[in-house]
Scaffold this motif. Sequence first.
Motif, PDB file in Angstrom:
ATOM      1  N   CYS A   1       0.840  -1.178   0.000  1.00  0.00           N
ATOM      2  CA  CYS A   1       0.000   0.000   0.000  1.00  0.00           C
ATOM      3  C   CYS A   1       0.885   1.241   0.000  1.00  0.00           C
ATOM      4  CB  CYS A   1      -0.930  -0.017   1.199  1.00  0.00           C
ATOM      5  SG  CYS A   1      -0.109  -0.268   2.783  1.00  0.00           S
ATOM      6  N   ASN A   2       0.452   2.248  -0.702  1.00  0.00           N
ATOM      7  CA  ASN A   2       1.163   3.517  -0.786  1.00  0.00           C
ATOM      8  C   ASN A   2       0.216   4.644  -0.413  1.00  0.00           C
ATOM      9  OD1 ASN A   2       3.739   2.594  -1.906  1.00  0.00           O
ATOM     10  ND2 ASN A   2       2.485   2.006  -3.657  1.00  0.00           N
ATOM     11  N   PHE A   3       0.675   5.514   0.490  1.00  0.00           N
ATOM     12  CA  PHE A   3      -0.079   6.698   0.905  1.00  0.00           C
ATOM     13  C   PHE A   3       0.783   7.907   0.599  1.00  0.00           C
ATOM     14  CE2 PHE A   3      -1.338   3.169   3.632  1.00  0.00           C
ATOM     15  CZ  PHE A   3      -2.716   3.181   3.478  1.00  0.00           C
ATOM     16  N   ILE A   4       0.403   8.674  -0.423  1.00  0.00           N
ATOM     17  CA  ILE A   4       1.236   9.770  -0.907  1.00  0.00           C
ATOM     18  C   ILE A   4       0.401  11.039  -1.027  1.00  0.00           C
ATOM     19  CG2 ILE A   4       2.715  10.562  -2.801  1.00  0.00           C
ATOM     20  CD1 ILE A   4       3.121   7.546  -3.488  1.00  0.00           C
ATOM     21  N   ASN A   5       0.938  12.157  -0.466  1.00  0.00           N
ATOM     22  CA  ASN A   5       0.339  13.488  -0.589  1.00  0.00           C
ATOM     23  C   ASN A   5      -1.093  13.578  -0.062  1.00  0.00           C
ATOM     24  OD1 ASN A   5       2.609  14.783  -1.731  1.00  0.00           O
ATOM     25  ND2 ASN A   5       2.094  13.923  -3.729  1.00  0.00           N
ATOM     26  N   ASN A   6      -1.371  12.935   1.058  1.00  0.00           N
ATOM     27  CA  ASN A   6      -2.686  13.047   1.688  1.00  0.00           C
ATOM     28  C   ASN A   6      -2.660  14.145   2.744  1.00  0.00           C
ATOM     29  OD1 ASN A   6      -4.176  10.644   0.525  1.00  0.00           O
ATOM     30  ND2 ASN A   6      -2.253   9.746   1.216  1.00  0.00           N
ATOM     31  N   THR A   7      -3.835  14.718   3.030  1.00  0.00           N
ATOM     32  CA  THR A   7      -3.946  15.816   3.989  1.00  0.00           C
ATOM     33  C   THR A   7      -5.161  15.607   4.882  1.00  0.00           C
ATOM     34  OG1 THR A   7      -2.968  17.357   2.407  1.00  0.00           O
ATOM     35  CG2 THR A   7      -4.184  18.316   4.220  1.00  0.00           C
ATOM     36  N   ASN A  32       2.773  13.123   3.464  1.00  0.00           N
ATOM     37  CA  ASN A  32       1.439  13.322   4.024  1.00  0.00           C
ATOM     38  C   ASN A  32       1.507  14.455   5.038  1.00  0.00           C
ATOM     39  OD1 ASN A  32       0.006  10.982   2.744  1.00  0.00           O
ATOM     40  ND2 ASN A  32       1.719   9.944   3.716  1.00  0.00           N
ATOM     41  N   PHE A  33       0.384  15.142   5.219  1.00  0.00           N
ATOM     42  CA  PHE A  33       0.346  16.360   6.021  1.00  0.00           C
ATOM     43  C   PHE A  33      -0.890  16.352   6.904  1.00  0.00           C
ATOM     44  CE2 PHE A  33      -0.983  20.712   6.744  1.00  0.00           C
ATOM     45  CZ  PHE A  33       0.200  21.376   7.019  1.00  0.00           C
ATOM     46  N   VAL A  34      -0.713  16.744   8.155  1.00  0.00           N
ATOM     47  CA  VAL A  34      -1.850  16.845   9.071  1.00  0.00           C
ATOM     48  C   VAL A  34      -1.712  18.131   9.881  1.00  0.00           C
ATOM     49  CG1 VAL A  34      -0.800  15.581  10.993  1.00  0.00           C
ATOM     50  CG2 VAL A  34      -3.264  15.508  10.674  1.00  0.00           C
ATOM     51  N   ASP A  35      -2.844  18.747  10.193  1.00  0.00           N
ATOM     52  CA  ASP A  35      -2.789  19.929  11.044  1.00  0.00           C
ATOM     53  C   ASP A  35      -2.401  19.567  12.470  1.00  0.00           C
ATOM     54  OD1 ASP A  35      -3.365  21.887   9.178  1.00  0.00           O
ATOM     55  OD2 ASP A  35      -5.519  21.770   9.493  1.00  0.00           O
ATOM     56  N   ASN A  36      -2.955  18.472  13.026  1.00  0.00           N
ATOM     57  CA  ASN A  36      -2.737  18.146  14.434  1.00  0.00           C
ATOM     58  C   ASN A  36      -1.692  17.055  14.639  1.00  0.00           C
ATOM     59  OD1 ASN A  36      -4.546  20.073  15.335  1.00  0.00           O
ATOM     60  ND2 ASN A  36      -6.271  18.672  15.305  1.00  0.00           N
ATOM     61  N   ASN A  58       6.823  13.250   6.023  1.00  0.00           N
ATOM     62  CA  ASN A  58       5.484  13.488   6.561  1.00  0.00           C
ATOM     63  C   ASN A  58       5.562  14.603   7.596  1.00  0.00           C
ATOM     64  OD1 ASN A  58       3.942  11.134   5.327  1.00  0.00           O
ATOM     65  ND2 ASN A  58       5.716  10.133   6.230  1.00  0.00           N
ATOM     66  N   THR A  59       4.451  15.345   7.791  1.00  0.00           N
ATOM     67  CA  THR A  59       4.461  16.518   8.656  1.00  0.00           C
ATOM     68  C   THR A  59       3.235  16.592   9.548  1.00  0.00           C
ATOM     69  OG1 THR A  59       5.706  17.787   7.011  1.00  0.00           O
ATOM     70  CG2 THR A  59       4.541  19.046   8.676  1.00  0.00           C
ATOM     71  N   ALA A  60       3.479  16.851  10.839  1.00  0.00           N
ATOM     72  CA  ALA A  60       2.426  17.250  11.773  1.00  0.00           C
ATOM     73  C   ALA A  60       2.618  18.748  11.989  1.00  0.00           C
ATOM     74  CB  ALA A  60       2.527  16.479  13.079  1.00  0.00           C
ATOM     75  N   LEU A  62       0.947  21.291  13.507  1.00  0.00           N
ATOM     76  CA  LEU A  62       0.724  22.022  14.750  1.00  0.00           C
ATOM     77  C   LEU A  62       1.152  21.270  16.000  1.00  0.00           C
ATOM     78  CD1 LEU A  62      -2.810  23.500  13.989  1.00  0.00           C
ATOM     79  CD2 LEU A  62      -0.584  24.637  13.784  1.00  0.00           C
ATOM     80  N   LEU A  63       1.100  19.925  15.970  1.00  0.00           N
ATOM     81  CA  LEU A  63       1.315  19.192  17.213  1.00  0.00           C
ATOM     82  C   LEU A  63       2.380  18.104  17.103  1.00  0.00           C
ATOM     83  CD1 LEU A  63      -2.366  19.015  18.490  1.00  0.00           C
ATOM     84  CD2 LEU A  63      -0.526  20.474  19.328  1.00  0.00           C
ATOM     85  N   ASP A  64       2.004  16.832  17.263  1.00  0.00           N
ATOM     86  CA  ASP A  64       2.955  15.765  17.548  1.00  0.00           C
ATOM     87  C   ASP A  64       2.950  14.635  16.507  1.00  0.00           C
ATOM     88  OD1 ASP A  64       3.404  17.079  20.038  1.00  0.00           O
ATOM     89  OD2 ASP A  64       1.636  16.079  20.873  1.00  0.00           O
ATOM     90  N   GLY A  65       4.088  13.939  16.441  1.00  0.00           N
ATOM     91  CA  GLY A  65       4.201  12.760  15.593  1.00  0.00           C
ATOM     92  C   GLY A  65       4.229  13.084  14.114  1.00  0.00           C
ATOM     93  N   GLY A  66       5.378  13.525  13.619  1.00  0.00           N
ATOM     94  CA  GLY A  66       5.494  13.868  12.203  1.00  0.00           C
ATOM     95  C   GLY A  66       5.091  12.738  11.283  1.00  0.00           C
ATOM     96  N   ALA A  67       5.483  11.510  11.613  1.00  0.00           N
ATOM     97  CA  ALA A  67       5.108  10.335  10.821  1.00  0.00           C
ATOM     98  C   ALA A  67       3.996   9.549  11.501  1.00  0.00           C
ATOM     99  CB  ALA A  67       6.309   9.436  10.580  1.00  0.00           C
TER     100      ALA A  67
END
Length: 189
Positions: A1-7, A32-36, A58-60, A62-67
């Motif tokens: 499975c591949n998860f690429i460029n999700n927000t 992948n990018f998340v606000d929290n 991958n990026t968090a 505002l908060l925690d756990g970049g990946a």
Amino acid sequence: CNFINNTARGDGGAVYWNGYNGSVADCTFTKNFVDNNGGGLCWYGANGRVKESTFTNNTANLLDGGAVIWFGINGTITDSTFTKNNAVNNGGAIYWWGANCNLTQSTLIGNTANWGGAIYWNANNPHIISSTFINNTARYNGGAIILNFKGFIINCSFVNSKSTNSNGIYTYNDLNFNGGNGIVYIFVN
């Protein structure tokens, strides 16, 4: 499975898992990018496993756990690679809030956060075994790892992981450190 460029605006940029006895295997999480929390994966639940997976850029925001952010006991991450993930707050690659969890035979390279460049572990009895930490950076403490409770680091290598106030490992409690090499800073209240 591949998860690429999700927000995602909340938690889990690519995957939000809420349950028990789950497994993620042979997956790739890239950009992948998340606000929290949890740029690639947000895990709520006990007895989970991630194996032979790759987490890159991958990026968090505002908060925690970049990946990965993990809330739950008895979790395991094994044979996985974390490269250039970023969390604005804690745990550039992994933020772990669950007791009796294990990270084994994994590689963490070039991850960044304010606290715990690669890992911020906020639970009792973590085991970090046969893993390699290279060029991870924290703005304040724990270039590679911050441990807030008693933990075990066994046969791990730390190379050039740094922060402003400490070096590779920063802990507030008991640490059993067996084998491996690198620079360790231990703070006990």
